[in-house]
Design an enzyme around this catalytic site. Structure first.
Site: not given
Length: 528
Positions: A151, A184, A462
């Site tokens: 990520d 994220h 996600s």
């Protein structure tokens, strides 16, 4: 209420993708060469070459006025940029097995107070924790499992993550694994392993700092990467001893390099898990679409299909993916605050609002479509509808208002955004019920604003993906002799069936269930 990120475009928090070249943080000049789009007459491709021919291919690329952009870790392949005119000649070279596009990959974003059992008090328990039955299983044995998160990085100084056993590495394109410019990756990590520490934040599926994490950072500040980098990252996960790879990322096209990489990893006993995508259509995203990867769709707090979640025959499991509260890099989230008189409300953050607070008498500003000097020096209460949020807040500000509250015109909460409009007054959102209640409080002192936070609400497949990855690790830790293929079978057979009976395109086999999976193995053995 902590900031909630609405489902964004592919280049922000749409799907949770991870793959290849990203910004080179330590050397701006090199960064431009590493992650920029190819020149108009050039193409960026992956070249699979015959074993032992790397040096020959490098010389050939240089002779064709091209550049090697990325050497895929532990594979006889590299990403190159060359003039399009030479592609055919390169493809016909006897040392080349195949050439394919180096596709881009992009990243894809409710709670109850802890009662003290099984989590310490003073924390919030995201709804997904209970929904996947993580509160019903101890993670005391989780130290025998390692999850590799591909990520945008990991904030290892976060109050809810710092005690975890986490490792990673430096990457020339994206920098150190323990930085996270996009937030994220830290959010994904919190769902997997936010720590059960009294009085701080939230808890993850594996909440007691037992699970091992390995972080491979493929996204830099620009928020996208190439599939060649994803293949490298996945191979690095294997080298680090990972049992599970969690990928909250994806893209629309497949290629043989990725396909072969994940097939090889699955054959090596690694469980690959990826987000199905956030476009709300039947398109297949990759790597989730490969048969060696579990494709994860998203549901909301009512176990209903999230309308942004891609649905197709590849979807295998579902996880909580709407309004998921988790960690973000310290101070990078936003918390909305709202009180009127003696009443405290639970507002939503207006994206684009300045991080500040204001206190003044509450005043009626209607639907906020015109300037009205009567609200000068006051907090504007505005009904949703007719004009956009930016116009409403701007009109309040231009009227001399010091803060704005936009309340819903239908039942339920909502998230708002000011877009590109810059305002100097704080603004938040409120439910229709709260707005109706506040209409009876005009003239009372109201405090409205946005404060910095270490947590945020995100939507997306996600967010669903780390729920599945973390449950897989939790269950597998009880029976580490089970194979990855057997764990995959158990997770699908023990899932809570949703939608039409049996496997379907929106939920796959259903919502992942930790205790049901563990009980199934206890009763029937691995994979039965």
């Amino acid at each position: 209420m902590i900031q909630r990120s609405t489902r964004a475009s592919k280049t922000t928090f749409s799907l949770c993708v991870a793959a290849a070249a990203v910004a080179l943080l330590c050397n701006p000049a090199a960064a431009a060469d590493h992650d920029s789009d190819p020149a108009p007459d050039n193409a960026r491709v992956i070249v699979k070459f015959k074993k032992g021919q790397k040096a020959v291919l490098k010389n050939l690329v240089a002779g064709l006025k091209g550049k090697v952009k990325h050497e895929i870790f532990n594979d006889d392949a590299m990403a190159i940029e060359v003039p399009r005119a030479v592609l055919q000649a390169l493809e016909n070279n006897p040392y080349v097995e195949f050439i394919e596009e180096d596709a881009k990959r992009y990243p894809l974003a409710l709670t109850t107070p802890s009662t003290g059992t099984p989590f310490a008090t003073g924390q919030l328990v995201p709804y997904g924790i209970k929904m996947v039955q993580a509160d019903l299983l101890s993670d005391s044995a989780a130290a025998n499992r390692k999850i590799c998160i591909i990520d945008s990085g990991y904030d290892r100084n976060h109050e809810d993550l710092s005690a975890n056993v986490a490792t990673g590495e430096y990457d020339a394109g994206t920098g150190w694994w323990y930085t996270d410019e996009n937030h994220h990756g830290t959010h994904v990590a919190g769902t997997i392993a936010a720590i059960n520490n009294s009085g701080k934040g939230v808890v993850g599926v594996n909440a007691n700092a037992k699970i091992k994490l390995h972080i491979v950072k493929v996204f830099g500040a620009n928020g996208w990467a190439y599939s060649s980098s994803l293949a490298s990252a996945a191979n690095k996960c294997k080298a680090a001893g990972a049992n599970i790879i969690s990928m909250s990322l994806g893209g629309p096209s497949q290629n043989n390099t990725e396909k072969n990489t994940f097939a090889s990893l699955a054959n090596a006993g690694i469980l690959n898990i990826a987000a199905a995508g956030n476009d709300g259509n039947t398109a297949v995203s990759y790597p989730a679409g490969y048969t060696s990867v579990i494709s994860v769709g998203a549901v909301d707090e009512n176990k209903a299909w999230a309308t942004f979640s891609q649905y197709n025959s590849k979807v295998e499991l579902a996880g909580p993916g709407v309004g998921v509260l988790s960690t973000v890099p310290m101070g990078s989230g936003q918390e909305a605050v709202l009180t009127v008189g003696a009443s405290s409300y639970a507002p939503g953050a207006m994206t684009g609002s300045p991080v500040t607070t204001a206190t003044a008498p509450l005043a009626d500003f209607g639907i906020g479509d015109t300037v009205n000097a009567a609200v000068s020096g006051k907090v504007c209460l505005i009904q949703r509808g007719t004009v956009d949020f930016a116009t409403k807040v701007s009109n309040c500000q231009n009227s001399g208002g010091v803060g704005a509250i936009v309340y819903n015109n239908v039942a339920g909460a909502f998230g708002g955004t000011l877009g590109t409009v810059v305002t100097s007054i704080p603004s938040v959102t409120a439910t229709m019920a709260d707005g109706t209640a506040m209409k009876g409080q005009f003239g009372q002192s109201a405090t409205v604003g946005i404060k910095a936070s270490n947590y945020a609400y995100f939507d997306g497949t996600s967010m669903a993906t780390p729920h599945v990855a973390a449950v897989a690790a939790l269950v597998w830790s009880y029976y580490p002799t089970c194979t990855a293929a057997q764990m995959r079978s158990t997770l699908t057979k023990s899932a809570l069936d949703l939608g039409t009976v049996g496997r379907d395109t929106k939920y796959g086999f259903g919502l992942v269930q930790a205790k049901a999976a563990r009980d199934r193995i206890a009763s029937l053995g691995c994979g039965n």
